[in-house]
Design an enzyme around this catalytic site. Sequence first.
Site, PDB file in Angstrom:
ATOM      1  CD1 TRP A 254     -10.193 -11.634 -27.448  1.00 19.25           C
ATOM      2  CD2 TRP A 254     -11.613 -10.272 -28.058  1.00 19.25           C
ATOM      3  NE1 TRP A 254      -9.553 -10.447 -27.770  1.00 19.25           N
ATOM      4  CE2 TRP A 254     -10.511  -9.610 -28.120  1.00 19.25           C
ATOM      5  CE3 TRP A 254     -12.776  -9.312 -28.452  1.00 19.25           C
ATOM      6  CZ2 TRP A 254     -10.229  -8.135 -28.340  1.00 19.25           C
ATOM      7  CZ3 TRP A 254     -12.593  -8.224 -28.940  1.00 19.25           C
ATOM      8  CH2 TRP A 254     -11.306  -7.425 -28.827  1.00 19.25           C
TER       9      TRP A 254
ATOM     10  CG  ASP B  83     -14.466 -14.504 -32.541  1.00 18.93           C
ATOM     11  OD1 ASP B  83     -13.994 -14.509 -33.525  1.00 18.93           O
ATOM     12  OD2 ASP B  83     -14.570 -13.743 -31.551  1.00 18.93           O
TER      13      ASP B  83
ATOM     14  CE  LYS C 135      -7.436 -10.753 -33.379  1.00 22.05           C
ATOM     15  NZ  LYS C 135      -6.369  -9.982 -32.738  1.00 22.05           N
TER      16      LYS C 135
END
Length: 363
Positions: free
Chosen positions: A102, A172, A196
Amino acid sequence: MTRAYNFNAGPAAIPLEVLEQAQAQFIDYEGAGMALMEMSHRSATYEKVNQEAQDLLRELMNIPDNYKILFLQGGASTQFAMIPMNFLSEGKAGAYIDTGAWAGKAIKEAKVIGEAVVAASTKEDSYMRTPKASEIVVPENAAYVHLTSNETIGGVQYKTFPEFANAPLIADMSSDILSRPIDVSKFGMIYAGAQKNLGPSGVTVVIVREDLIAESPKTIPAMLRYDTHAKANSLYNTPPSFAVYMVGLVLKWIKGKGGLAALEQYNLEKTALIYNVIDESNGFYVGCANQEDRSTMNITFRIKDKDEELEKKFIKESEAAGFVGLKGHRDVGGLRASTYNAVPLESCAALAQFMKEFQQRNS
């Protein structure tokens, strides 16, 4: 119905109590004679939903008054582009800490927009750790330093965050936001896809210091400017109203659980059940991430000697037993259990027992 043991990496488990509350209000929201999804986002009813979600998030995370909370669309992947578009002025570079897939995607997108440099990388260690502060080299012209707080694929998580005197830290936190208390004032910006720990997919939360977005560049489209959404209180265009409503319900659930400090202890207790099985298996199970950097959200592991056939058997038998989402990411293989906030202790205990029994049958 029988609920599955849901260990999906995202979209992921949502608290059962939240789902039941949403179900009860789904057709008729608070006596309005219609569902929330059918209402105008300009209505007083939805504006209240929007504001309550912001207020709850500010309370739970102790967000200072000089930060804006935005509910945007496009997931973290859109933020990968919006961040450099808004912050990379001429002569400036984005400094990125590369800890896995990511972080790598954020770097790739930033390079499309402007100058992006890798301030540190753990690629040589297969992304199985976070870098030490001494390894991070930030250029003098850095507009910001970007990191990924928790890598869902590798199962690596920052336990403490680095600080930089001359550049704001942007994180993030898509896969571990609200899983533990953090000091928001140490960050210039935090962003997270909701799917999530916050609720369903479709909304992205951005927490950003006001001075950083006072005037976004006029050279980019209005929808991609942070000041556009800040001035409109996240109502510039039609928002993902039902997803924001669900986020609000999840935030109420977290508050009812005692807040982030209580939730952190609960998460540690849950993941310890599984990590202990791995560590006490005499090498049958092998954890992927370095022990000091192990995630409390994504537990990654292999079966001895990376035995792919045995891992396939593990997946097949676990699915038959009611477990969902234990297959590792396609890029790395292996096994993964995502233990986000809404995954109950009982599910983790059931997985730990299944793992013990599987080892006994296959040793």
